[in-house]
Scaffold this motif. Structure first.
Motif, mmCIF file in Angstrom:
data_model
loop_
_atom_site.group_PDB
_atom_site.id
_atom_site.type_symbol
_atom_site.label_atom_id
_atom_site.label_comp_id
_atom_site.label_asym_id
_atom_site.label_seq_id
_atom_site.Cartn_x
_atom_site.Cartn_y
_atom_site.Cartn_z
ATOM 1 N N LEU A 145 -4.447 92.687 64.697
ATOM 2 C CA LEU A 145 -4.651 92.309 65.935
ATOM 3 C C LEU A 145 -6.078 91.450 66.192
ATOM 4 C CD1 LEU A 145 -3.440 92.078 68.885
ATOM 5 C CD2 LEU A 145 -4.559 94.284 69.289
ATOM 6 N N LYS A 146 -6.015 90.302 66.853
ATOM 7 C CA LYS A 146 -7.438 89.837 67.070
ATOM 8 C C LYS A 146 -8.113 90.518 68.335
ATOM 9 C CE LYS A 146 -9.386 85.590 68.511
ATOM 10 N NZ LYS A 146 -9.333 84.814 69.785
ATOM 11 N N MET A 147 -9.321 90.960 67.829
ATOM 12 C CA MET A 147 -10.008 91.765 69.001
ATOM 13 C C MET A 147 -11.037 90.860 69.323
ATOM 14 S SD MET A 147 -8.838 94.862 68.909
ATOM 15 C CE MET A 147 -9.921 95.673 69.944
ATOM 16 N N THR A 148 -10.534 90.646 70.767
ATOM 17 C CA THR A 148 -11.770 89.871 71.794
ATOM 18 C C THR A 148 -12.705 91.285 72.174
ATOM 19 O OG1 THR A 148 -10.508 90.241 73.588
ATOM 20 C CG2 THR A 148 -9.765 88.244 72.647
ATOM 21 N N GLY A 149 -13.792 90.430 72.748
ATOM 22 C CA GLY A 149 -14.753 91.459 73.342
ATOM 23 C C GLY A 149 -14.227 92.191 74.351
ATOM 24 N N GLN A 150 -13.305 91.934 75.246
ATOM 25 C CA GLN A 150 -12.821 92.601 76.225
ATOM 26 C C GLN A 150 -11.732 93.709 75.612
ATOM 27 O OE1 GLN A 150 -11.358 90.055 79.251
ATOM 28 N NE2 GLN A 150 -13.455 89.872 80.262
ATOM 29 N N ARG A 151 -10.999 93.285 74.636
ATOM 30 C CA ARG A 151 -10.085 94.309 73.968
ATOM 31 C C ARG A 151 -10.995 95.328 73.426
ATOM 32 N NH1 ARG A 151 -5.981 90.281 70.973
ATOM 33 N NH2 ARG A 151 -4.735 89.719 72.926
ATOM 34 N N ARG A 152 -12.058 94.860 72.818
ATOM 35 C CA ARG A 152 -12.846 95.900 72.066
ATOM 36 C C ARG A 152 -13.417 97.029 73.163
ATOM 37 N NH1 ARG A 152 -14.054 94.570 67.137
ATOM 38 N NH2 ARG A 152 -13.830 92.403 66.674
ATOM 39 N N ILE A 153 -13.501 96.614 74.434
ATOM 40 C CA ILE A 153 -14.150 97.617 75.618
ATOM 41 C C ILE A 153 -13.124 98.266 75.847
ATOM 42 C CG2 ILE A 153 -15.036 97.846 77.842
ATOM 43 C CD1 ILE A 153 -16.625 95.211 76.982
ATOM 44 N N ILE A 154 -11.876 97.677 76.059
ATOM 45 C CA ILE A 154 -10.820 98.619 76.523
ATOM 46 C C ILE A 154 -10.223 99.596 75.472
ATOM 47 C CG2 ILE A 154 -8.184 98.339 77.217
ATOM 48 C CD1 ILE A 154 -9.146 95.738 78.215
ATOM 49 N N ALA A 155 -10.231 99.117 74.200
ATOM 50 C CA ALA A 155 -9.948 100.161 72.919
ATOM 51 C C ALA A 155 -11.097 101.235 73.059
ATOM 52 C CB ALA A 155 -10.007 99.134 71.772
ATOM 53 N N ARG A 156 -12.482 101.078 73.179
ATOM 54 C CA ARG A 156 -13.685 101.783 73.018
ATOM 55 C C ARG A 156 -13.309 103.060 74.266
ATOM 56 N NH1 ARG A 156 -17.840 98.887 73.423
ATOM 57 N NH2 ARG A 156 -17.300 98.026 71.343
ATOM 58 N N VAL A 157 -12.964 102.289 75.293
ATOM 59 C CA VAL A 157 -12.789 103.225 76.727
ATOM 60 C C VAL A 157 -11.640 104.157 76.408
ATOM 61 C CG1 VAL A 157 -11.848 103.178 78.944
ATOM 62 C CG2 VAL A 157 -13.657 101.628 78.224
ATOM 63 N N LEU A 158 -10.534 103.818 75.836
ATOM 64 C CA LEU A 158 -9.497 104.590 75.534
ATOM 65 C C LEU A 158 -9.849 105.725 74.332
ATOM 66 C CD1 LEU A 158 -6.593 101.985 75.735
ATOM 67 C CD2 LEU A 158 -6.831 104.167 76.965
ATOM 68 N N SER A 159 -10.563 105.305 73.297
ATOM 69 C CA SER A 159 -10.929 106.001 72.527
ATOM 70 C C SER A 159 -11.755 107.186 72.762
ATOM 71 C CB SER A 159 -11.566 105.343 71.141
ATOM 72 O OG SER A 159 -10.673 104.722 70.601
ATOM 73 N N GLU A 160 -12.370 107.036 74.030
ATOM 74 C CA GLU A 160 -13.488 107.928 74.312
ATOM 75 C C GLU A 160 -12.778 108.969 75.486
ATOM 76 O OE1 GLU A 160 -16.877 105.558 75.564
ATOM 77 O OE2 GLU A 160 -17.189 105.068 73.291
ATOM 78 N N SER A 161 -11.715 108.545 75.956
ATOM 79 C CA SER A 161 -11.202 109.217 76.928
ATOM 80 C C SER A 161 -10.796 110.725 76.501
ATOM 81 C CB SER A 161 -9.751 108.568 77.365
ATOM 82 O OG SER A 161 -10.238 107.278 78.026
ATOM 83 N N ALA A 162 -11.171 111.655 77.208
ATOM 84 C CA ALA A 162 -10.685 113.035 76.742
ATOM 85 C C ALA A 162 -9.801 113.478 77.642
ATOM 86 C CB ALA A 162 -11.922 114.071 77.329
ATOM 87 N N ASP A 163 -9.086 112.411 78.934
ATOM 88 C CA ASP A 163 -8.092 112.834 79.495
ATOM 89 C C ASP A 163 -6.942 111.736 79.366
ATOM 90 O OD1 ASP A 163 -9.314 110.364 80.350
ATOM 91 O OD2 ASP A 163 -9.220 110.981 82.534
ATOM 92 N N HIS A 164 -6.073 111.535 80.268
ATOM 93 C CA HIS A 164 -4.626 110.668 80.055
ATOM 94 C C HIS A 164 -4.735 109.761 81.221
ATOM 95 C CE1 HIS A 164 -3.666 114.299 77.869
ATOM 96 N NE2 HIS A 164 -2.861 113.579 77.315
ATOM 97 N N PRO A 165 -5.789 108.898 81.194
ATOM 98 C CA PRO A 165 -5.844 107.909 82.274
ATOM 99 C C PRO A 165 -4.769 106.834 82.633
ATOM 100 C CG PRO A 165 -7.119 107.152 80.411
ATOM 101 C CD PRO A 165 -6.567 108.370 79.803
ATOM 102 N N ASP A 166 -4.662 106.370 83.631
ATOM 103 C CA ASP A 166 -3.538 105.360 84.225
ATOM 104 C C ASP A 166 -4.401 103.923 83.847
ATOM 105 O OD1 ASP A 166 -5.383 105.021 86.393
ATOM 106 O OD2 ASP A 166 -3.678 105.781 87.628
ATOM 107 N N VAL A 167 -3.573 103.156 84.096
ATOM 108 C CA VAL A 167 -4.173 101.606 83.823
ATOM 109 C C VAL A 167 -5.325 101.289 84.826
ATOM 110 C CG1 VAL A 167 -3.844 99.132 83.764
ATOM 111 C CG2 VAL A 167 -2.141 100.557 82.714
ATOM 112 N N GLU A 168 -5.256 101.786 85.891
ATOM 113 C CA GLU A 168 -6.182 101.603 87.037
ATOM 114 C C GLU A 168 -7.425 102.315 86.737
ATOM 115 O OE1 GLU A 168 -3.188 102.060 87.890
ATOM 116 O OE2 GLU A 168 -2.754 100.312 88.835
#
Length: 142
Positions: A14-37
């Motif tokens: 998958l091509k990783m744009t800067g914004q996708r990297r940030i979103i992936a990082r946010v998800l990786s660092e999540s200790a909870d189960h966040p919704d999209v918002e």
């Protein structure tokens, strides 16, 4: 250093744009189960140029390639977690929305035994328990 999800995206080509990297990082660092918002709120705190539409598209793409899992915990919003490969269940506090992950070998054995007893080879299972915390009485209120 790339996050687990960034590495998983790269492994799948998958091509990783800067914004996708940030979103992936946010998800990786999540200790909870966040919704999209919530993912959007956390990602936009890092990069104010990230739009909610970008987060929705990225989440859908991450789900399609199997690096995140979507859950419906009965609160009317999809919640997400990294697809880690370990088998676990969820206990959802109906008052706070908190999601507690747990594993239980006795439960796994019981489910397998039930499936066999009913004439099935179990190929998968998922358990979500909904409850509210027990209010413990202190010694002064007992």
């Amino acid at each position: 250093m790339p996050s687990r999800l960034e590495r998983a995206c790269a492994e799948r080509g998958l091509k990783m744009t800067g914004q996708r990297r940030i979103i992936a990082r946010v998800l990786s660092e999540s200790a909870d189960h966040p919704d999209v918002e919530e993912v959007y709120r956390r990602a936009s705190a890092i990069d104010t140029g990230i739009s909610l539409a970008t987060v929705y598209r990225s989440m859908r793409l991450f789900e399609e390639i199997g690096i995140i899992q979507r859950h419906d915990f009965g609160d009317g919003r999809a919640r997400y977690e990294e697809a880690r490969g370990d088998h676990h269940h969820h206990l959802i506090d109906i008052e706070t929305g908190e999601v507690v992950e747990f594993q239980d070998p006795d439960l796994e054995a019981a489910v397998t035994r039930i499936a066999r007893h009913l004439g099935f080879d179990m190929i998968g299972q998922r358990l979500e328990i909904f409850g509210r915390r027990i209010q413990r009485k202190g010694p002064e209120t007992a």
